[in-house]
Design an enzyme around this catalytic site. Sequence first.
Site, short mmCIF file in Angstrom:
data_model
loop_
_atom_site.label_atom_id
_atom_site.label_comp_id
_atom_site.label_asym_id
_atom_site.label_seq_id
_atom_site.Cartn_x
_atom_site.Cartn_y
_atom_site.Cartn_z
N GLY A 1 -9.68 -14.57 22.90
CA GLY A 1 -9.76 -15.35 21.66
C GLY A 1 -8.57 -16.28 21.53
N GLY A 2 -7.59 -15.86 20.74
CA GLY A 2 -6.44 -16.71 20.39
C GLY A 2 -5.78 -17.40 21.58
N GLU B 1 -14.83 -4.88 23.71
CA GLU B 1 -13.80 -5.41 22.82
C GLU B 1 -13.55 -4.42 21.69
OE1 GLU B 1 -13.45 -9.91 23.07
OE2 GLU B 1 -15.02 -9.51 21.62
N GLY C 1 -7.35 -9.91 17.94
CA GLY C 1 -6.48 -10.73 17.10
C GLY C 1 -5.32 -9.98 16.47
N HIS D 1 -20.71 -10.29 18.93
CA HIS D 1 -19.25 -10.22 18.71
C HIS D 1 -18.99 -9.42 17.44
CE1 HIS D 1 -15.14 -11.40 17.86
NE2 HIS D 1 -15.04 -11.76 19.11
N ASN E 1 -13.12 -17.60 23.80
CA ASN E 1 -13.90 -17.67 22.56
C ASN E 1 -13.04 -18.38 21.52
OD1 ASN E 1 -15.33 -17.25 20.21
ND2 ASN E 1 -14.92 -15.04 20.11
N TRP E 2 -13.40 -19.62 21.25
CA TRP E 2 -12.59 -20.42 20.32
C TRP E 2 -12.87 -20.09 18.86
CZ3 TRP E 2 -11.57 -26.22 21.91
CH2 TRP E 2 -10.83 -26.22 23.11
N LYS E 3 -13.91 -19.31 18.62
CA LYS E 3 -14.30 -18.97 17.23
C LYS E 3 -14.44 -20.25 16.40
CE LYS E 3 -11.79 -14.71 17.96
NZ LYS E 3 -11.33 -13.48 17.39
N SER F 1 -6.75 -9.16 22.40
CA SER F 1 -5.31 -9.45 22.56
C SER F 1 -4.87 -9.59 24.02
CB SER F 1 -4.47 -8.40 21.82
OG SER F 1 -4.72 -8.50 20.42
N GLU G 1 -17.07 -9.85 15.08
CA GLU G 1 -16.97 -10.65 13.84
C GLU G 1 -18.36 -10.98 13.31
OE1 GLU G 1 -14.28 -13.62 15.38
OE2 GLU G 1 -12.71 -12.11 15.45
C1 PEP Z 1 -12.21 -12.16 20.70
O1 PEP Z 1 -12.35 -12.59 19.57
O2 PEP Z 1 -13.20 -12.04 21.42
C2 PEP Z 1 -10.87 -11.79 21.13
C3 PEP Z 1 -10.77 -11.04 22.18
O3 PEP Z 1 -9.82 -12.27 20.39
P1 PEP Z 1 -8.24 -12.12 20.72
O4 PEP Z 1 -8.08 -12.41 22.19
O5 PEP Z 1 -7.57 -13.14 19.87
O6 PEP Z 1 -7.85 -10.73 20.40
#
Ligand code: PEP
Length: 242
Positions: free
Chosen positions: A222-223, A163, A169, A95, A8-10, A201, A97
């Site tokens: 994500g990241g 999640e 994050g 999600h 997920n590049w957001k 994470s 966010e």
């Molecule tokens: C996400 O936003 O779905 C996520 C899991 O982010 P991260 O891996 O950066 O915690």
Amino acid sequence: MKSLIAGNWKMNGLSAAAGEVQALINKFSGATPEDRDILICPPATLVASFAASYSDEGVMIGGQDCHTNEAGAHTGDISAAMLADAGAAFVIVGHSERRADHGEGDALVKAKAEAALAAGLTPIICVGETKEEREAGKALDVVGSQLDGSLPQTQDEIVIAYEPVWAIGTGLTPTIADIAEVHDFIRGKTRDDIRILYGGSVKPGNAQEILAVKNVNGALVGGASLKAEDFYGIISAAPANV
Ligand code: PEP
């Protein structure tokens, strides 16, 4: 089932970020593994070009959100049909966010998942508790109620992502026992052939341990999905069959 490793590049990535996807494919010497599913959900601006370039190279492309309607007066939104038309195969819905920043609740998430299915996309439906909810011992109650409210009627082609909001994050992750508990709980509420991803994470250094947990059928990342090297490390740590 194949494991699914989804990035997920957001709101990250200009057109030059295509180089990271190509670098990922190059790391597999041009042949991405066929026994694992790889998905990248870039910003909507990149869905069509990424799908045209990489869908045949073993990297599927998805959206990060969709509207409940197919078309209409909804400035700034994107429909599931538009994502499918652009070459997407999946779309993330619910999600945390979106739930937090845009006030999205379970009924809306369910309607989005249904819109995705109607457009031929596989929805990745996200659930997860906040830090306060976990500390109050309510993680399973929260996840259970989000599932009850967010899952579509037809569940032939869906993915669920657990999640924990506090793990996204932050570099924090639940214990392996806590991940196992929630995934077993979700499995008890869903069919055996529905993939349940863990997200929060995930990094190359913890992916193997997390992805080995029973009922963890992949990861939503994500990241660490933004850098080819890290995403490659996570994909490589995923078991082929889950
Ligand atoms: C996400 O936003 O779905 C996520 C899991 O982010 P991260 O891996 O950066 O915690």
